[in-house]
Design an enzyme around this catalytic site. Structure first.
Site, PDB file in Angstrom:
ATOM      1  N   ALA A  70       5.055  -9.800   7.603  1.00  0.00           N
ATOM      2  CA  ALA A  70       6.260  -9.290   8.243  1.00  0.00           C
ATOM      3  C   ALA A  70       5.971  -7.897   8.784  1.00  0.00           C
ATOM      4  CB  ALA A  70       7.384  -9.232   7.215  1.00  0.00           C
ATOM      5  N   GLY A 114       3.911 -12.643   4.982  1.00  0.00           N
ATOM      6  CA  GLY A 114       4.677 -13.609   5.772  1.00  0.00           C
ATOM      7  C   GLY A 114       3.784 -14.498   6.628  1.00  0.00           C
ATOM      8  N   GLU A 117       2.848 -17.194   4.328  1.00  0.00           N
ATOM      9  CA  GLU A 117       4.052 -17.986   4.053  1.00  0.00           C
ATOM     10  C   GLU A 117       4.434 -18.863   5.243  1.00  0.00           C
ATOM     11  OE1 GLU A 117       5.924 -14.240   2.837  1.00  0.00           O
ATOM     12  OE2 GLU A 117       6.740 -15.345   1.134  1.00  0.00           O
ATOM     13  N   GLU A 137       2.245  -8.454  -1.099  1.00  0.00           N
ATOM     14  CA  GLU A 137       3.531  -7.734  -1.204  1.00  0.00           C
ATOM     15  C   GLU A 137       3.602  -6.839  -2.426  1.00  0.00           C
ATOM     16  OE1 GLU A 137       3.143 -10.908  -0.366  1.00  0.00           O
ATOM     17  OE2 GLU A 137       4.472 -11.408   1.298  1.00  0.00           O
TER      18      GLU A 137
HETATM   19  N1  COA Z   1       3.405  -4.629   9.832  1.00  0.00           N
HETATM   20  C1  COA Z   1       3.342  -3.676  10.775  1.00  0.00           C
HETATM   21  N2  COA Z   1       2.190  -3.198  11.272  1.00  0.00           N
HETATM   22  C2  COA Z   1       1.047  -3.694  10.771  1.00  0.00           C
HETATM   23  C3  COA Z   1       1.028  -4.701   9.790  1.00  0.00           C
HETATM   24  C4  COA Z   1       2.278  -5.173   9.319  1.00  0.00           C
HETATM   25  N3  COA Z   1       2.364  -6.150   8.392  1.00  0.00           N
HETATM   26  N4  COA Z   1      -0.250  -4.990   9.497  1.00  0.00           N
HETATM   27  C5  COA Z   1      -1.009  -4.203  10.271  1.00  0.00           C
HETATM   28  N5  COA Z   1      -0.234  -3.433  11.044  1.00  0.00           N
HETATM   29  C6  COA Z   1      -0.672  -2.445  12.047  1.00  0.00           C
HETATM   30  C7  COA Z   1      -1.259  -1.206  11.389  1.00  0.00           C
HETATM   31  O1  COA Z   1      -0.253  -0.301  11.004  1.00  0.00           O
HETATM   32  C8  COA Z   1      -2.139  -0.690  12.509  1.00  0.00           C
HETATM   33  O2  COA Z   1      -1.320  -0.012  13.443  1.00  0.00           O
HETATM   34  P1  COA Z   1      -1.838   1.392  14.098  1.00  0.00           P
HETATM   35  O3  COA Z   1      -3.062   0.996  14.895  1.00  0.00           O
HETATM   36  O4  COA Z   1      -0.688   1.816  14.942  1.00  0.00           O
HETATM   37  O5  COA Z   1      -2.170   2.269  12.961  1.00  0.00           O
HETATM   38  C9  COA Z   1      -2.640  -1.944  13.189  1.00  0.00           C
HETATM   39  O6  COA Z   1      -1.739  -2.984  12.804  1.00  0.00           O
HETATM   40  C10 COA Z   1      -4.026  -2.343  12.725  1.00  0.00           C
HETATM   41  O7  COA Z   1      -4.022  -2.419  11.310  1.00  0.00           O
HETATM   42  P2  COA Z   1      -5.093  -1.657  10.362  1.00  0.00           P
HETATM   43  O8  COA Z   1      -4.485  -1.519   9.021  1.00  0.00           O
HETATM   44  O9  COA Z   1      -5.558  -0.403  11.032  1.00  0.00           O
HETATM   45  O10 COA Z   1      -6.284  -2.723  10.366  1.00  0.00           O
HETATM   46  P3  COA Z   1      -7.404  -2.923   9.254  1.00  0.00           P
HETATM   47  O11 COA Z   1      -8.379  -3.875   9.869  1.00  0.00           O
HETATM   48  O12 COA Z   1      -7.900  -1.628   8.729  1.00  0.00           O
HETATM   49  O13 COA Z   1      -6.650  -3.645   8.027  1.00  0.00           O
HETATM   50  C11 COA Z   1      -5.140  -5.260   7.048  1.00  0.00           C
HETATM   51  C12 COA Z   1      -6.135  -4.935   8.180  1.00  0.00           C
HETATM   52  C13 COA Z   1      -4.521  -6.626   7.336  1.00  0.00           C
HETATM   53  C14 COA Z   1      -5.909  -5.342   5.702  1.00  0.00           C
HETATM   54  C15 COA Z   1      -4.061  -4.174   6.955  1.00  0.00           C
HETATM   55  O14 COA Z   1      -3.526  -3.969   8.235  1.00  0.00           O
HETATM   56  C16 COA Z   1      -2.917  -4.499   6.035  1.00  0.00           C
HETATM   57  O15 COA Z   1      -3.057  -4.408   4.820  1.00  0.00           O
HETATM   58  N6  COA Z   1      -1.743  -4.878   6.614  1.00  0.00           N
HETATM   59  C17 COA Z   1      -0.550  -5.132   5.857  1.00  0.00           C
HETATM   60  C18 COA Z   1      -0.620  -6.456   5.136  1.00  0.00           C
HETATM   61  C19 COA Z   1       0.618  -6.660   4.301  1.00  0.00           C
HETATM   62  O16 COA Z   1       0.895  -5.944   3.383  1.00  0.00           O
HETATM   63  N7  COA Z   1       1.387  -7.716   4.642  1.00  0.00           N
HETATM   64  C20 COA Z   1       2.594  -8.051   3.941  1.00  0.00           C
HETATM   65  C21 COA Z   1       3.770  -7.459   4.660  1.00  0.00           C
HETATM   66  S1  COA Z   1       5.284  -7.809   3.814  1.00  0.00           S
END
Ligand code: COA
Length: 263
Positions: A70, A114, A117, A137
């Protein structure tokens, strides 16, 4: 229809066997599933479901990432009453639940929160070797609220579901296939073409038989073995009322390909 956060395409094959392909299109945020994306996805699914040219639907995020969950920036300031009243995923879940056509999730790269999911809401998941699944989460101080604790537990069992939800760790495609989360793992090369090929092979089958098979398998997730077996028995008997059952068995005996009437 033109969308901003997804691309919805009709991959032509034959009328009745076309494939509806939906690709998430927010690469700058790893396809985070914003309100707009979920609304557009719900609309595209409903359009595809009502389009008689289509025999199956594939949902993907493209080559690099399925969806990183999400949209956290949208969610971070939500109040309880906002979360309760918006019921962010109810419409999408209903659209997928009402979809009688087969829906395949084609997962390449991250399917987190999400994203995982949503993939589990589809009929089955095909993963590329690069796929990574997780319910992180816990790291945000919340829990999977779009079905993760329920569907993941049914698919992989309590022990691994607890492991995934309590540690927030990711699992790779090999582990995901081994524990039953995904149906198949395919090579990264030509991944989406291969998934579309699988969707085409499904779409080429008898449509009522597909619908009945799907209903029966879904029933297994919802009911007792006794009731599920009875439901399956009645559906099996009902197939003998279809023209496609007559054609399918005649074609086998005559050693030729069946010509489905979808009736
Ligand atoms: N919601 C909003 N933005 C998100 C996102 C999310 N779920 N997941 C990634 N992004 C954004 C980051 O903020 C980043 O934005 P920016 O370039 O403006 O800083 C961009 O996407 C790239 O993500 P980044 O974290 O820099 O990539 P990464 O390769 O270092 O890491 C992940 C990848 C997937 C491990 C990491 O982005 C992450 O942990 N995301 C969240 C996952 C999560 O908790 N999901 C459950 C949500 S309820």
């Amino acid at each position: 229809m033109t969308y901003k956060t997804i691309i919805a395409e009709n991959i032509s094959q034959n009328i009745g066997q076309d494939i509806g392909l939906i690709t998430f299109n927010r690469p700058q945020v790893l396809n985070a599933l914003s309100n707009q994306l979920r609304t557009e996805l719900t609309q595209a699914l409903s359009d595809f479901e009502n389009n008689h040219a289509l025999g199956a639907i594939v949902i993907t995020g493209g080559e690099k990432v399925f969806a990183a969950g999400a949209d956290i920036t949208e969610m971070k300031d939500l109040s309880y009453i906002d979360a309760y009243q918006d019921d962010a995923v109810g419409g999408l879940e209903a659209a997928l639940g009402q979809c009688r056509k087969p829906v395949i999730a084609a997962v390449s790269g991250y399917a987190l929160g999400g994203g995982c999911e949503l993939a589990m809401m589809c009929d089955f998941i095909i993963a590329s070797e690069t796929a990574k699944f997780g319910q992180p989460e816990i790291n945000l101080g919340i829990l999977p609220g779009w079905g993760g604790t329920q569907r993941l537990t049914r698919l992989v069992g309590k022990s691994k579901a607890m492991d995934m939800c309590l540690t927030g760790r990711m699992m790779d495609a090999v582990e995901a296939e081994r524990c039953g989360l995904v149906a198949r793992v395919l090579a990264e090369e030509k991944f989406i073409d291969e998934v579309i090929g699988i969707a085409k092979s499904i779409a080429a089958k008898s449509r009522p038989a597909l619908m009945m098979n799907k209903e029966c398998v879904n029933q297994a997730m919802e009911t007792s073995l006794h009731d599920g077996l009875l439901f399956e028995r009645r559906q099996f008997q009902a197939t003998f009322a279809t023209e496609d059952q007559k054609e399918g068995m005649a074609a086998f005996v005559e050693k030729r390909k069946p010509r489905w009437k979808h009736r």
